[in-house]
Design a protein around this motif. Structure first.
Motif, PDB file in Angstrom:
ATOM      1  N   LEU A 114     -22.828 -29.135 101.814  1.00 48.29           N
ATOM      2  CA  LEU A 114     -24.095 -29.845 102.002  1.00 48.29           C
ATOM      3  C   LEU A 114     -24.057 -30.735 103.240  1.00 48.29           C
ATOM      4  N   ALA A 115     -22.895 -31.306 103.537  1.00 45.21           N
ATOM      5  CA  ALA A 115     -22.775 -32.161 104.716  1.00 45.21           C
ATOM      6  C   ALA A 115     -23.040 -31.384 105.994  1.00 45.21           C
ATOM      7  N   ASP A 118     -32.082 -43.650  86.673  1.00 43.43           N
ATOM      8  CA  ASP A 118     -31.366 -44.115  87.866  1.00 43.43           C
ATOM      9  C   ASP A 118     -29.849 -43.977  87.739  1.00 43.43           C
ATOM     10  N   ALA A 119     -29.365 -43.292  86.698  1.00 49.37           N
ATOM     11  CA  ALA A 119     -27.921 -43.129  86.519  1.00 49.37           C
ATOM     12  C   ALA A 119     -27.335 -42.338  87.689  1.00 49.37           C
ATOM     13  N   PRO A 120     -26.287 -42.842  88.326  1.00 48.35           N
ATOM     14  CA  PRO A 120     -25.712 -42.125  89.471  1.00 48.35           C
ATOM     15  C   PRO A 120     -25.143 -40.761  89.104  1.00 48.35           C
ATOM     16  N   GLN A 121     -24.805 -40.566  87.808  1.00 46.88           N
ATOM     17  CA  GLN A 121     -24.254 -39.269  87.391  1.00 46.88           C
ATOM     18  C   GLN A 121     -25.312 -38.183  87.286  1.00 46.88           C
ATOM     19  N   ARG A 122     -26.571 -38.560  87.292  1.00 46.98           N
ATOM     20  CA  ARG A 122     -27.624 -37.541  87.213  1.00 46.98           C
ATOM     21  C   ARG A 122     -27.506 -36.590  88.408  1.00 46.98           C
ATOM     22  N   PHE A 123     -27.594 -35.301  88.122  1.00 46.48           N
ATOM     23  CA  PHE A 123     -27.473 -34.316  89.190  1.00 46.48           C
ATOM     24  C   PHE A 123     -28.616 -34.433  90.195  1.00 46.48           C
ATOM     25  N   GLY A 124     -29.793 -34.749  89.700  1.00 46.80           N
ATOM     26  CA  GLY A 124     -30.906 -34.940  90.623  1.00 46.80           C
ATOM     27  C   GLY A 124     -30.643 -36.077  91.583  1.00 46.80           C
ATOM     28  N   ASN A 125     -30.011 -37.156  91.098  1.00 48.41           N
ATOM     29  CA  ASN A 125     -29.699 -38.282  91.969  1.00 48.41           C
ATOM     30  C   ASN A 125     -28.596 -37.932  92.961  1.00 48.41           C
ATOM     31  N   PHE A 126     -27.641 -37.109  92.530  1.00 50.54           N
ATOM     32  CA  PHE A 126     -26.610 -36.611  93.446  1.00 50.54           C
ATOM     33  C   PHE A 126     -27.258 -35.839  94.601  1.00 50.54           C
ATOM     34  N   LYS A 179     -30.356 -35.916  95.592  1.00 47.12           N
ATOM     35  CA  LYS A 179     -31.200 -36.828  96.359  1.00 47.12           C
ATOM     36  C   LYS A 179     -30.377 -37.519  97.438  1.00 47.12           C
ATOM     37  N   GLU A 180     -29.182 -37.964  97.057  1.00 46.25           N
ATOM     38  CA  GLU A 180     -28.309 -38.673  97.991  1.00 46.25           C
ATOM     39  C   GLU A 180     -27.690 -37.742  99.023  1.00 46.25           C
ATOM     40  N   HIS A 181     -27.299 -36.539  98.593  1.00 45.14           N
ATOM     41  CA  HIS A 181     -26.518 -35.667  99.459  1.00 45.14           C
ATOM     42  C   HIS A 181     -27.340 -34.731 100.328  1.00 45.14           C
TER      43      HIS A 181
END
Length: 269
Positions: free
Chosen positions: A72-73, A99-107, A109-111
């Protein structure tokens, strides 16, 4: 046994990458995670551009896991017409806060999801919705956005998405379903550093099912790391069976498995 296995695989050697083939599945063994990420991202860029000469827009399903980090990077730095790509993600926990950081959607979103200007981003989550409602809503999204490409990994138990062996079904009638996670899968989340203890890992998730994934035109499967070595070996050398759900990738006409030397360490090459 090893000689018989080797006889079924075509081996093409290059300086940094060794290429094999098992049934329909291409396997590219890279000298490092970094090389793996670059190799997969460069080929993915070519495939995306090729598809966009034939279609106005395309749909890509993403996995969220540390195994995808290097890929992804590199991918997000590519000069691509992101405004013509709809992004989706393949699985999500049940029961974690939005807003849990472990959520795959949040991963994701960040990456990558917040890093490039996608045409749309479609999360497998809906605030205050039941798991059944989330599955039904996402089925409609998948019907509206038939998959062109999948970027994914393989679990330590051979799962693809959250289709663990005990819930995997190669002719599943559902598009998206609620599943229970087995202990190997849940421990992997601890090994990956997402949770400090297995008791913190949710016991249920929602996932895109295997038949939906197999309808994608192209599948890129990035699987680095020593903990994945047995799953890689079982994927390639075991029967095509839900005992190792990833083995079904050997039947797909345009799937490629990307390994590093660690994940390929049990292969007889």
């Amino acid at each position: 046994m090893d000689n018989n296995i080797r006889a079924t695989m075509e081996i093409i050697e290059t300086t940094e990458i060794k290429e094999l083939k098992k049934d329909n599945l291409r396997i590219r063994i890279c000298d490092s995670r970094c090389t793996l990420g670059m190799d997969a991202a460069q080929t993915a860029t070519q495939v995306i551009n090729q598809l966009l000469t034939q279609k106005k827009e395309i749909n890509i399903l993403f996995a969220a896991a540390p195994s995808q980090n290097e890929f992804l990077a590199v991918l997000q730095k590519q000069d691509l017409p992101w405004q013509r790509i709809h992004a989706l993600h393949m699985d999500e926990y049940v029961g974690l806060k939005s807003d849990a950081p472990q959520r795959f959607g949040n991963f994701l979103k960040e990456h990558i999801f917040d890093s490039v200007p996608f045409k749309s981003v479609n999360y497998l989550f809906k605030e205050k919705a039941t798991p059944e409602e989330i599955c039904n809503a996402y089925e409609r999204i998948l019907q509206e956005h038939p998959l062109d490409i999948i970027f994914m990994g393989i679990g330590e138990n051979g799962h693809i998405a959250f289709n663990d062996p005990h819930v995997a079904c190669f002719d599943d009638p559902q598009w998206v379903k609620i599943v229970s996670l087995d202990e190997v899968c849940r421990m992997q989340q601890v090994h990956d550093g997402c949770f400090s203890h297995i008791d913190e890992v949710p016991q249920q998730a929602v996932t895109v099912t295997i038949p939906v994934m197999l309808k994608a035109t192209y599948i890129f499967c990035m699987v680095p790391g020593k903990p994945k070595a047995k799953a890689v070996k079982d994927t390639l050398y075991g029967p095509v069976s839900t005992d190792c759900p990833a083995s079904i990738l050997r039947t797909h006409p345009h799937a490629t498995l990307y390994c590093d030397l660690d994940s390929a360490s049990l292969l007889p090459i």
